[in-house]
Design an enzyme around this catalytic site. Structure first.
Site, PDB file in Angstrom:
ATOM      1  N   ASP A  25      -1.466   5.930   4.105  1.00 21.65           N
ATOM      2  CA  ASP A  25      -1.726   4.656   4.786  1.00 21.65           C
ATOM      3  C   ASP A  25      -0.250   4.021   5.458  1.00 21.65           C
ATOM      4  O   ASP A  25      -0.160   3.738   6.590  1.00 21.65           O
ATOM      5  CB  ASP A  25      -2.361   3.414   4.378  1.00 21.65           C
ATOM      6  CG  ASP A  25      -3.874   3.867   4.294  1.00 21.65           C
ATOM      7  OD1 ASP A  25      -4.260   5.042   4.403  1.00 21.65           O
ATOM      8  OD2 ASP A  25      -4.715   2.996   4.517  1.00 21.65           O
TER       9      ASP A  25
ATOM     10  N   CYS B  49      -4.533   7.829  -3.750  1.00 18.18           N
ATOM     11  CA  CYS B  49      -4.205   6.612  -2.731  1.00 18.18           C
ATOM     12  C   CYS B  49      -5.515   6.277  -1.967  1.00 18.18           C
ATOM     13  O   CYS B  49      -6.452   6.618  -2.240  1.00 18.18           O
ATOM     14  CB  CYS B  49      -3.030   7.269  -1.754  1.00 18.18           C
ATOM     15  SG  CYS B  49      -1.558   7.567  -2.522  1.00 18.18           S
ATOM     16  N   ASP B  50      -5.164   5.516  -1.057  1.00 15.48           N
ATOM     17  CA  ASP B  50      -6.296   4.569  -0.469  1.00 15.48           C
ATOM     18  C   ASP B  50      -7.538   4.996  -0.250  1.00 15.48           C
ATOM     19  O   ASP B  50      -8.611   4.355  -0.663  1.00 15.48           O
ATOM     20  CB  ASP B  50      -5.822   3.814   0.743  1.00 15.48           C
ATOM     21  CG  ASP B  50      -4.427   3.022   0.471  1.00 15.48           C
ATOM     22  OD1 ASP B  50      -3.774   3.086  -0.605  1.00 15.48           O
ATOM     23  OD2 ASP B  50      -4.204   2.090   1.388  1.00 15.48           O
ATOM     24  N   LYS B  51      -7.844   6.169   0.502  1.00 15.68           N
ATOM     25  CA  LYS B  51      -9.319   6.492   0.576  1.00 15.68           C
ATOM     26  C   LYS B  51      -9.667   7.667  -0.115  1.00 15.68           C
ATOM     27  O   LYS B  51     -10.789   7.787  -0.110  1.00 15.68           O
ATOM     28  CB  LYS B  51      -9.373   6.955   2.339  1.00 15.68           C
ATOM     29  CG  LYS B  51      -8.731   5.840   3.280  1.00 15.68           C
ATOM     30  CD  LYS B  51      -9.302   4.584   3.123  1.00 15.68           C
ATOM     31  CE  LYS B  51      -8.525   3.514   3.791  1.00 15.68           C
ATOM     32  NZ  LYS B  51      -7.145   3.217   3.343  1.00 15.68           N
TER      33      LYS B  51
ATOM     34  N   CYS C 175       1.809   3.372  -4.256  1.00 14.01           N
ATOM     35  CA  CYS C 175       2.792   2.412  -4.281  1.00 14.01           C
ATOM     36  C   CYS C 175       2.663   1.232  -5.470  1.00 14.01           C
ATOM     37  O   CYS C 175       1.270   0.942  -5.751  1.00 14.01           O
ATOM     38  CB  CYS C 175       2.423   1.656  -2.846  1.00 14.01           C
ATOM     39  SG  CYS C 175       2.978   2.771  -1.594  1.00 14.01           S
TER      40      CYS C 175
ATOM     41  N   GLU D 157      -5.377  -0.801   9.630  1.00  8.23           N
ATOM     42  CA  GLU D 157      -4.905  -1.727   8.729  1.00  8.23           C
ATOM     43  C   GLU D 157      -3.527  -2.610   9.751  1.00  8.23           C
ATOM     44  O   GLU D 157      -3.187  -1.656  10.548  1.00  8.23           O
ATOM     45  CB  GLU D 157      -4.174  -1.130   7.612  1.00  8.23           C
ATOM     46  CG  GLU D 157      -5.283  -0.787   6.478  1.00  8.23           C
ATOM     47  CD  GLU D 157      -4.298  -0.345   5.102  1.00  8.23           C
ATOM     48  OE1 GLU D 157      -5.357  -0.148   4.444  1.00  8.23           O
ATOM     49  OE2 GLU D 157      -3.406   0.077   5.229  1.00  8.23           O
TER      50      GLU D 157
ATOM     51  N   SER E  61      -3.732  -4.010   4.980  1.00  7.58           N
ATOM     52  CA  SER E  61      -3.054  -3.198   3.717  1.00  7.58           C
ATOM     53  C   SER E  61      -3.326  -4.209   2.637  1.00  7.58           C
ATOM     54  O   SER E  61      -3.338  -5.237   2.796  1.00  7.58           O
ATOM     55  CB  SER E  61      -1.588  -2.903   3.909  1.00  7.58           C
ATOM     56  OG  SER E  61      -1.186  -2.530   2.797  1.00  7.58           O
TER      57      SER E  61
END
EC number: 4.2.1.9
Length: 556
Positions: A78, A119-121, A191, A444, A470
């Site tokens: 992202d 990570c995010d998704k 992150c 985002e 985010s």
């Protein structure tokens, strides 16, 4: 075993012939076949090391008597997709990840699965697939990145995003920005703050679908490799005992997940992903539960962006099990839920002898950062179906505020106005037509929110959008406004200069325009229809539901 559909009997000789071509022996075919879902790629820092963990998982499977078979899935960073057309595809990738795993694990009937996201998704996408397939499974993530350091101060990706605003206003010179750019992200891993990826990895542990330590063990450590080996061994035990994901995910585990979400101060994106995940288990998770649990759950942690601590600090302080031991003191968790260890949550905590070792990182339950949880859902005529704010990261003076609407129909135009100094104290930046359907893809908004903070306006300016934020966003950033503008929601009819009343403690957000005027606007203001070039995004926009429902795809 499911895999016998592919390996058993006389009529499966052609299938076995193809498996022989892989180098598999008959002995390996006779053992349980375990799919290893690996999100490794050379694009995403959180995924660059996942091959190492996949090797560890496969070693654990073999040690426990299984045969691992690895296959890949996509993953979007992202941060790299932020503030350009790439962000249209980030949330879309969640559904593609889930669907592609269903394809692979049905076409090739594995007996169990181990999921390796980070990570995010990739985390929610894999959890959705896990519950959809409902065969013995364990999730083991890649783990968080260590925090960086520049000029004696801790740093992470959000520090760099906010530094852009500081450089713009002359508070930081180019040399310092260059140094920060080089040092904020020191290596592999998701992150370093309590952003979306780490939020979901921590909640995976809480739900019971990942082993203790999954959320907080740093990425580049031997401890993370050992965890991956144990995940490989655990899936074989789950297979032997017949324990499946939907045996673990119940209404009680849903409650536990939301409780930890509030205690940790997780990303607002959890309010998007948890309903989508539990939807796959046939469980209905409405936005109301977030407010109900938030009212009863104290906020015990302030990790970046809400505070200065990072995931490595949380791990050193005892990790997620330690947070849970504090919540247990007020009977806020269901301890009788099953987990992938094969034991209940209560048994796990007893076995771990979990305890907090740093009460600055994890506050005692009777001395929290705040008496309410980290996320609030607001309702009102601007958001009849709800909108979301990370209240643990909002300045006190912005908790209750009436602001002047500055209206933009895209993230790009809003970001330019902020960078050009056109946004002033007392404004509410309204960014619409960025929802799941209208974006499409619900982009985002880290760039505008971080620039607002970097330019020193975080305590004076709100940002309101039908898009999302985010996990690294802080300030009065109110997202997921539902219904979205493209669906004819009230946000489509806000005009420049309107007054918007924000009252986070009361869970209210109101456009101070009377009903008759709003009705007149609905008749006179046409909705914006964006040209969508991508065939994928056109299909997504037709099928996606409201953010209030997790932005899942309609089955119709």
């Amino acid at each position: 075993m499911r895999s016998k559909k592919m390996t058993g009997g006389l009529e499966r000789a052609p299938h076995r012939s193809l498996l022989q071509a892989l180098g598999l022996t008959r002995e390996e075919m006779d053992r349980p076949l375990i799919g290893v879902v690996n999100a490794h790629n050379e694009v995403v820092p959180g995924h660059i090391h996942l091959n190492t963990l996949a090797d560890a998982v496969k070693a654990g499977i073999r040690m426990a008597g299984g045969t691992p078979m690895e296959f890949p899935v996509i993953g979007v960073c992202d941060g790299l997709a932020m503030n350009h057309e790439g962000m249209h595809f980030s949330l879309v990738s969640r559904e593609i990840i889930a669907d592609s795993i269903e394809v692979m694990a049905t076409a090739h009937p594995f007996d169990g699965l181990v999921f390796i996201p980070n990570c995010d998704k990739s985390v929610p996408g894999m959890l959705m697939a896990m519950l959809r397939m409902n065969i013995p499974s364990v999730l083991v993530s890649g783990g968080p990145m260590f925090a960086g350091s520049a000029r004696g101060k801790g740093a992470d990706l959000i520090t760099v995003f906010e530094a852009v605003g500081k450089a713009k206003r002359g508070q930081m010179d180019q040399a310092e920005l260059d140094e920060l750019e080089c040092k904020a992200c020191p290596g592999c891993g998701s992150c370093a703050g309590m952003f979306t990826a780490n939020s979901m990895n921590c909640l995976s542990e809480t739900i019971g679908l990942a082993l203790p330590g999954n959320g907080s063990i740093p990425a580049p450590t031997a401890e993370r490799i050992r965890l991956a080996k144990h995940a490989g061994m655990r899936v074989m035990d789950l297979l032997a005992k017949g324990i499946k994901p939907r045996d673990i995910v119940t209404e009680k585990s849903v409650h536990n997940a939301v409780t930890l979400d509030m205690a940790l101060g997780c990303s607002t994106n959890t309010v998007l992903h948890l309903p989508a995940i539990f939807h796959e288990a046939g469980l209905d998770l409405t936005l109301d539960i977030f407010n109900q649990v938030s009212r009863a759950t104290p906020n015990l942690c302030k990790l970046s962006p809400a505070g200065t601590h990072h995931l490595e600090d949380l791990h050193a302080a005892g990790g997620i099990p330690a947070v849970m031991t504090e919540l247990v003191k007020k009977n806020l968790l269901h301890l009788d839920v099953l987990t992938v260890t094969g034991k209940t949550l209560g048994e796990n905590l007893a076995d771990l002898k979990a305890a907090v070792t740093d009460h600055e990182v994890i506050r005692p339950i009777d001395k929290p950062y705040s008496v309410e949880g980290g996320i609030a859902v607001l309702y009102g005529n601007l958001a009849p179906d709800g909108c979301v704010v990370k209240q643990s990261a909002v300045a006190p003076e912005m908790m209750k505020r009436t602001a002047t609407a500055r209206v933009f129909d895209s993230e790009e135009t809003a970001s330019k106005a902020i960078l050009d100094g056109k946004i002033k104290a007392g404004d509410a930046v309204v960014i619409r037509y960025e929802g799941p359907r209208g974006g499409p893809g619900m982009r985002e908004m880290l760039t505008p929110t971080s620039v607002i903070s970097g330019m020193g306006l975080g305590s004076d300016v709100a940002l309101i959008t039908d898009g999302r934020f985010s996990g690294g966003t802080r300030g009065a950033a109110i997202g997921h406004v539902s219904p979205e503008a493209a669906a004819g929601g009230t946000i489509a009819y806000v005009r420049e200069g309107d007054q918007i009343e924000i009252d986070i403690p009361a869970r209210r957000i109101s456009l101070l325009v009377d009903d008759s005027e709003l009705e007149a606007r609905r008749k006179s203001m046409p909705l914006v229809r964006k040209e969508i070039i991508s065939p994928l995004l056109r299909r997504y926009a037709r099928q996606v539901t409201s953010a209030a429902q997790g932005a899942v795809l309609s089955a119709e």
